[in-house]
Design a protein around this motif. Structure first.
Motif, PDB file in Angstrom:
ATOM      1  N   VAL A  68      -8.910  34.725 -52.018  1.00  0.00           N
ATOM      2  CA  VAL A  68      -9.298  33.360 -51.621  1.00  0.00           C
ATOM      3  C   VAL A  68      -8.130  32.414 -51.401  1.00  0.00           C
ATOM      4  O   VAL A  68      -8.311  31.321 -50.871  1.00  0.00           O
ATOM      5  CB  VAL A  68     -10.277  32.723 -52.647  1.00  0.00           C
ATOM      6  N   GLY A  69      -6.924  32.811 -51.781  1.00  0.00           N
ATOM      7  CA  GLY A  69      -5.762  31.928 -51.581  1.00  0.00           C
ATOM      8  C   GLY A  69      -5.927  30.611 -52.303  1.00  0.00           C
ATOM      9  O   GLY A  69      -6.426  30.564 -53.428  1.00  0.00           O
ATOM     10  N   LEU A  70      -5.566  29.543 -51.617  1.00  0.00           N
ATOM     11  CA  LEU A  70      -5.602  28.229 -52.268  1.00  0.00           C
ATOM     12  C   LEU A  70      -7.024  27.724 -52.519  1.00  0.00           C
ATOM     13  O   LEU A  70      -7.239  26.806 -53.300  1.00  0.00           O
ATOM     14  CB  LEU A  70      -4.829  27.207 -51.430  1.00  0.00           C
ATOM     15  N   ALA A  71      -8.003  28.366 -51.853  1.00  0.00           N
ATOM     16  CA  ALA A  71      -9.403  27.967 -52.073  1.00  0.00           C
ATOM     17  C   ALA A  71      -9.837  28.275 -53.501  1.00  0.00           C
ATOM     18  O   ALA A  71     -10.924  27.894 -53.925  1.00  0.00           O
ATOM     19  CB  ALA A  71     -10.318  28.681 -51.079  1.00  0.00           C
ATOM     20  N   ARG A  72      -8.995  28.978 -54.267  1.00  0.00           N
ATOM     21  CA  ARG A  72      -9.343  29.288 -55.663  1.00  0.00           C
ATOM     22  C   ARG A  72      -9.626  28.021 -56.460  1.00  0.00           C
ATOM     23  O   ARG A  72     -10.386  28.040 -57.415  1.00  0.00           O
ATOM     24  CB  ARG A  72      -8.237  30.084 -56.349  1.00  0.00           C
ATOM     25  N   PHE A  73      -9.023  26.921 -56.045  1.00  0.00           N
ATOM     26  CA  PHE A  73      -9.250  25.675 -56.779  1.00  0.00           C
ATOM     27  C   PHE A  73     -10.658  25.127 -56.549  1.00  0.00           C
ATOM     28  O   PHE A  73     -11.090  24.203 -57.207  1.00  0.00           O
ATOM     29  CB  PHE A  73      -8.186  24.630 -56.413  1.00  0.00           C
TER      30      PHE A  73
ATOM     31  N   GLN B 109     -19.352  36.792 -51.688  1.00  0.00           N
ATOM     32  CA  GLN B 109     -20.348  35.713 -51.780  1.00  0.00           C
ATOM     33  C   GLN B 109     -20.127  34.882 -53.044  1.00  0.00           C
ATOM     34  O   GLN B 109     -20.256  33.673 -53.028  1.00  0.00           O
ATOM     35  CB  GLN B 109     -21.764  36.296 -51.770  1.00  0.00           C
ATOM     36  N   LEU B 110     -19.810  35.578 -54.138  1.00  0.00           N
ATOM     37  CA  LEU B 110     -19.549  34.855 -55.388  1.00  0.00           C
ATOM     38  C   LEU B 110     -18.347  33.922 -55.219  1.00  0.00           C
ATOM     39  O   LEU B 110     -18.389  32.755 -55.615  1.00  0.00           O
ATOM     40  CB  LEU B 110     -19.268  35.842 -56.527  1.00  0.00           C
ATOM     41  N   LEU B 111     -17.278  34.438 -54.626  1.00  0.00           N
ATOM     42  CA  LEU B 111     -16.063  33.628 -54.503  1.00  0.00           C
ATOM     43  C   LEU B 111     -16.241  32.479 -53.503  1.00  0.00           C
ATOM     44  O   LEU B 111     -15.526  31.490 -53.549  1.00  0.00           O
ATOM     45  CB  LEU B 111     -14.873  34.500 -54.086  1.00  0.00           C
ATOM     46  N   GLU B 112     -17.224  32.645 -52.609  1.00  0.00           N
ATOM     47  CA  GLU B 112     -17.429  31.593 -51.609  1.00  0.00           C
ATOM     48  C   GLU B 112     -18.417  30.531 -52.070  1.00  0.00           C
ATOM     49  O   GLU B 112     -18.481  29.443 -51.494  1.00  0.00           O
ATOM     50  CB  GLU B 112     -17.947  32.208 -50.301  1.00  0.00           C
ATOM     51  N   THR B 113     -19.213  30.846 -53.101  1.00  0.00           N
ATOM     52  CA  THR B 113     -20.233  29.875 -53.510  1.00  0.00           C
ATOM     53  C   THR B 113     -19.582  28.627 -54.105  1.00  0.00           C
ATOM     54  O   THR B 113     -18.484  28.686 -54.666  1.00  0.00           O
ATOM     55  CB  THR B 113     -21.228  30.474 -54.526  1.00  0.00           C
ATOM     56  N   ARG B 114     -20.272  27.524 -53.936  1.00  0.00           N
ATOM     57  CA  ARG B 114     -19.791  26.281 -54.554  1.00  0.00           C
ATOM     58  C   ARG B 114     -20.860  25.746 -55.519  1.00  0.00           C
ATOM     59  O   ARG B 114     -20.844  24.573 -55.877  1.00  0.00           O
ATOM     60  CB  ARG B 114     -19.458  25.231 -53.479  1.00  0.00           C
TER      61      ARG B 114
END
Ligand SMILES: [Zn+2]
Length: 245
Positions: free
Chosen positions: A155-160, A225-230
């Protein structure tokens, strides 16, 4: 007077910046401080103390086995884990968070993981003289921390923006040796209030794992999907509870 204050402030800023840069360099390239290392497959464990070959290899294979059944594919060429047995090393690398048994510093193209101290013969983590007990074995902590690094690669910087229940729940799901089904874990956790000090600090991990187990098992979600969910933790809990009614 004003000039002096300005000069002092400038010096303070420069000192802070160079300390931050030195710390960053140390996290990025800790190898000079770890004299011993052992490799199996993609995982390299480095330590400030000799690693007993049999225990070290068993540990690496156990960690590798846990990562192999992870829903998140490890795309990197290799993964490094550093064991900081000596007190000063532990203080240095765990400077930002002194309490956990393990830490991962992940950045867009990789990362490094650290464990406080290790007894490779028994497969247990050692933290300020305290010996960790199963299910949080050395191999489980290795798989947990390296999953943070692997998730960072994905996910790169989207990890935050990845919600906490996913960021901690997924590594916990990967690291636990005897993975429970959703129903088993839900019944084991029950609705007990979190009132023990240790539970307040780390007790959310099994609950995060329960949510991750639910979305993988019951909703058929992939790791992406898990890493993309908000979804926030509360929203995820609501969905899970609505399903049980
Ligand atoms: Zn973690």
């Amino acid at each position: 007077m004003l000039m002096m204050i300005r000069r002092t402030l400038l010096w303070a800023c420069a000192a802070l910046a160079s300390a931050a840069i030195s710390f960053g360099a140390l996290i990025f390239w800790p190898d000079p401080l770890f004299a011993f290392s052992l490799r199996a497959g993609k995982i390299i464990v480095a330590s400030d103390r000799p690693i007993p070959p049999a225990g070290g290899e068993r540990f690496l294979h156990d960690c590798e086995r846990l990562l192999e059944r992870s829903p998140l594919e490890a795309q990197g060429r290799e993964y490094r884990l550093y064991v900081t047995n000596a007190d000063w090393r532990q203080r240095l690398f765990f400077l930002l968070r002194p309490d956990p048994w393990g830490l991962a510093y992940s950045y867009p193209l990789g990362g490094n993981a650290f464990l406080t101290g290790a007894n490779f013969e028994t497969g247990r983590v050692v933290h300020w003289g305290y010996v960790g007990t199963p299910p949080r074995t050395l191999a489980a902590l290795c798989a947990h921390e390296l999953t943070h690094v692997i998730a960072g690669e994905h996910v790169g910087l989207a990890r935050f923006f990845v919600p906490q229940w996913v960021w901690e729940g997924l590594p916990d799901y990967v690291g636990i040796e005897n993975r429970q089904s959703f129903e088993e874990l839900r019944d084991a956790l029950g609705d007990h209030p979190v009132d023990v000090a240790m539970m307040q600090r780390y007790g959310f991990y099994p609950r995060y794992r329960l949510l991750v187990t639910y979305f993988i098992e019951k909703k058929g979600w992939t790791a992406s999907q898990l890493l993309e969910t908000r979804l926030t933790t509360d929203e995820a809990i609501q969905i899970m509870q609505a399903d049980g009614r």
